[in-house]
Design a protein around this motif. Structure first.
Motif, PDB file in Angstrom:
ATOM      1  N   VAL A   1      47.185  55.035  28.937  1.00 39.92           N
ATOM      2  CA  VAL A   1      46.175  55.081  29.980  1.00 39.92           C
ATOM      3  C   VAL A   1      46.145  53.713  30.655  1.00 39.92           C
ATOM      4  N   ALA A   2      46.241  53.714  31.972  1.00 39.20           N
ATOM      5  CA  ALA A   2      46.235  52.460  32.722  1.00 39.20           C
ATOM      6  C   ALA A   2      44.919  52.326  33.479  1.00 39.20           C
ATOM      7  N   GLN A   3      44.339  51.128  33.440  1.00 40.44           N
ATOM      8  CA  GLN A   3      43.106  50.879  34.178  1.00 40.44           C
ATOM      9  C   GLN A   3      43.258  49.608  35.004  1.00 40.44           C
ATOM     10  N   THR A   4      42.742  49.657  36.220  1.00 38.56           N
ATOM     11  CA  THR A   4      42.717  48.464  37.068  1.00 38.56           C
ATOM     12  C   THR A   4      41.374  48.387  37.778  1.00 38.56           C
ATOM     13  N   PRO A   5      40.907  47.191  38.114  1.00 42.04           N
ATOM     14  CA  PRO A   5      41.446  45.912  37.646  1.00 42.04           C
ATOM     15  C   PRO A   5      40.998  45.629  36.213  1.00 42.04           C
ATOM     16  N   LYS A   6      41.476  44.547  35.623  1.00 42.50           N
ATOM     17  CA  LYS A   6      41.034  44.176  34.273  1.00 42.50           C
ATOM     18  C   LYS A   6      39.637  43.589  34.328  1.00 42.50           C
ATOM     19  N   HIS A   7      39.397  42.789  35.355  1.00 44.47           N
ATOM     20  CA  HIS A   7      38.094  42.150  35.532  1.00 44.47           C
ATOM     21  C   HIS A   7      37.649  42.350  36.972  1.00 44.47           C
ATOM     22  N   LEU A   8      36.333  42.481  37.144  1.00 45.13           N
ATOM     23  CA  LEU A   8      35.762  42.661  38.478  1.00 45.13           C
ATOM     24  C   LEU A   8      34.419  41.944  38.497  1.00 45.13           C
ATOM     25  N   VAL A   9      34.233  41.077  39.467  1.00 42.71           N
ATOM     26  CA  VAL A   9      32.971  40.357  39.592  1.00 42.71           C
ATOM     27  C   VAL A   9      32.359  40.748  40.936  1.00 42.71           C
ATOM     28  N   ARG A  10      31.095  41.148  40.894  1.00 36.30           N
ATOM     29  CA  ARG A  10      30.403  41.565  42.100  1.00 36.30           C
ATOM     30  C   ARG A  10      29.020  40.934  42.141  1.00 36.30           C
ATOM     31  N   GLY A  11      28.563  40.630  43.350  1.00 41.48           N
ATOM     32  CA  GLY A  11      27.187  40.205  43.543  1.00 41.48           C
ATOM     33  C   GLY A  11      26.296  41.442  43.525  1.00 41.48           C
ATOM     34  N   GLU A  12      25.070  41.252  43.111  1.00 40.32           N
ATOM     35  CA  GLU A  12      24.140  42.377  43.055  1.00 40.32           C
ATOM     36  C   GLU A  12      24.036  43.027  44.437  1.00 40.32           C
TER      37      GLU A  12
ATOM     38  N   GLN B   1      27.931  52.162  43.805  1.00 36.85           N
ATOM     39  CA  GLN B   1      27.364  51.634  45.047  1.00 36.85           C
ATOM     40  C   GLN B   1      26.208  50.708  44.663  1.00 36.85           C
ATOM     41  N   ALA B   2      26.032  49.643  45.400  1.00 38.36           N
ATOM     42  CA  ALA B   2      24.854  48.777  45.206  1.00 38.36           C
ATOM     43  C   ALA B   2      24.662  48.426  43.729  1.00 38.36           C
ATOM     44  N   THR B   3      25.619  47.670  43.194  1.00 40.89           N
ATOM     45  CA  THR B   3      25.583  47.340  41.763  1.00 40.89           C
ATOM     46  C   THR B   3      24.314  46.580  41.399  1.00 40.89           C
ATOM     47  N   LYS B   4      23.882  46.801  40.139  1.00 46.79           N
ATOM     48  CA  LYS B   4      22.740  46.096  39.578  1.00 46.79           C
ATOM     49  C   LYS B   4      23.205  45.280  38.382  1.00 46.79           C
TER      50      LYS B   4
ATOM     51  N   GLU C   1      22.256  45.384  35.415  1.00 45.10           N
ATOM     52  CA  GLU C   1      22.437  46.173  34.194  1.00 45.10           C
ATOM     53  C   GLU C   1      23.731  46.998  34.191  1.00 45.10           C
ATOM     54  N   ASP C   2      24.462  47.005  35.304  1.00 43.82           N
ATOM     55  CA  ASP C   2      25.756  47.688  35.344  1.00 43.82           C
ATOM     56  C   ASP C   2      26.856  46.841  34.716  1.00 43.82           C
ATOM     57  N   SER C   3      26.553  45.581  34.416  1.00 44.43           N
ATOM     58  CA  SER C   3      27.538  44.715  33.763  1.00 44.43           C
ATOM     59  C   SER C   3      27.913  45.322  32.421  1.00 44.43           C
ATOM     60  N   ALA C   4      29.194  45.585  32.228  1.00 37.67           N
ATOM     61  CA  ALA C   4      29.662  46.300  31.035  1.00 37.67           C
ATOM     62  C   ALA C   4      31.178  46.367  31.101  1.00 37.67           C
ATOM     63  N   VAL C   5      31.773  46.885  30.029  1.00 40.00           N
ATOM     64  CA  VAL C   5      33.188  47.244  30.072  1.00 40.00           C
ATOM     65  C   VAL C   5      33.260  48.759  30.269  1.00 40.00           C
ATOM     66  N   TYR C   6      34.034  49.181  31.243  1.00 37.18           N
ATOM     67  CA  TYR C   6      34.186  50.600  31.557  1.00 37.18           C
ATOM     68  C   TYR C   6      35.550  51.052  31.059  1.00 37.18           C
ATOM     69  N   PHE C   7      35.515  52.013  30.134  1.00 38.32           N
ATOM     70  CA  PHE C   7      36.741  52.554  29.561  1.00 38.32           C
ATOM     71  C   PHE C   7      37.017  53.937  30.132  1.00 38.32           C
TER      72      PHE C   7
ATOM     73  N   ARG D   1      36.349  45.098  32.819  1.00 37.29           N
ATOM     74  CA  ARG D   1      35.102  44.361  32.583  1.00 37.29           C
ATOM     75  C   ARG D   1      34.447  44.075  33.925  1.00 37.29           C
ATOM     76  N   LEU D   2      33.272  44.676  34.150  1.00 29.26           N
ATOM     77  CA  LEU D   2      32.513  44.454  35.382  1.00 29.26           C
ATOM     78  C   LEU D   2      31.383  43.471  35.105  1.00 29.26           C
ATOM     79  N   THR D   3      31.347  42.410  35.881  1.00 31.84           N
ATOM     80  CA  THR D   3      30.261  41.435  35.795  1.00 31.84           C
ATOM     81  C   THR D   3      29.522  41.445  37.114  1.00 31.84           C
ATOM     82  N   VAL D   4      28.217  41.714  37.048  1.00 30.52           N
ATOM     83  CA  VAL D   4      27.389  41.711  38.251  1.00 30.52           C
ATOM     84  C   VAL D   4      26.502  40.475  38.204  1.00 30.52           C
ATOM     85  N   LEU D   5      26.628  39.641  39.237  1.00 32.15           N
ATOM     86  CA  LEU D   5      25.889  38.371  39.264  1.00 32.15           C
ATOM     87  C   LEU D   5      24.653  38.464  40.149  1.00 32.15           C
TER      88      LEU D   5
END
Lengths: 108, 118
Positions: free
Chosen positions: B4-15, B80-83, B85-91, B114-118
């Motif tokens: 199973v392939a997932q992209t991207p490995k890391h994602l950083v988004r502003g709230e 849409q419109a990340t918060k 609390e959406d910071s998590a690893v999505y498998f 890994r999604l990081t919401v700042l």
């Protein structure tokens, strides 16, 4: 919904020791999987074992479906066995329900 | 592919920004699952697909989360419109089947995003 409980929550072992991890579940299941999540976060499939016993090298697992539990045995542990071990079950539908995991640390 | 392939490995988004995650299941697998790992040891099921059809969406927060699996394309999970609390690893996981007791039901997981919401 189905409940999954794993024990112990944490375990520290000296290299070479053996251990047994337990997974209890609250309802009958048609899928039970054991995973190892390594320190890099990768989920590695260890066993698909809804019933019976399987062995793979130093690891073995037994599921007693009628009594709703599964055991994972690790023998002659190595530092690379460190990480979190998850049990996950499925009874209907497709989704897996995960336990809270057992965090294993193997010291050299 | 064989994994199973997932992209991207890391994602950083502003709230408030949008996030889109992708998953390519193992070739020949008909079922795709999305899980969210929040904190260290808590997995939450989000949604599953049988080929391009939604199979189970009982875990999806309907307001901001959506997902698709279209023919000949990777599956996607969009927030849409990340918060915060959406910071998590999505498998993402895939399996050949899902009914009865059969090794076809074994689910195989990708490396996660890994999604990081700042």
């Amino acid at each position: 919904g189905i409940q999954v409980e794993q024990s112990p929550p944490d375990l520290i072992l000296q290299e070479g020791a053996n251990s047994t991890l337990r997974c209890n579940f609250s309802d009958s299941v048609n899928n039970l999987q054991w995973f190892h999540q390594n320190p890099w976060g990768q989920l590695i499939n260890l066993f698909y074992i809804p019933s019976g016993t399987k062995q793979n090298g130093r690891l073995s697992a037994t599921t007693v479906a009628t009594e709703r539990y599964s055991l994972l045995y690790i023998s002659s542990s190595q530092t690379t066995d460190s990480g979190v071990y998850f049990c996950a079950v499925k009874n209907q539908g497709g989704k897996l329900i995960f336990g809270q995991g057992t965090e294993l640390s193997v010291k050299p | 592919g064989e994994e199973v392939a997932q992209t991207p490995k890391h994602l950083v988004r502003g709230e408030g920004q949008k996030a889109k995650l992708y998953c390519a299941p193992i070739k020949g697998h008909s079922y795709v699952f999305w899980y969210q790992q929040v904190l260290k040891n808590e997995f939450k099921f989000l949604i599953s697909f049988q080929n391009e059809n939604v199979f189970d969406e009982t875990g999806m927060p309907k307001e901001r989360f959506s997902a698709k699996c279209l023919p000949n394309s990777p599956c996607s999970l969009e927030i849409q419109a990340t918060k915060l609390e959406d910071s998590a690893v999505y498998f993402c996981a895939s399996s050949q089947g899902t009914s009865g007791v059969s090794s076809y039901n074994e689910q195989f997981f990708g490396p996660g995003t890994r999604l990081t919401v700042l």
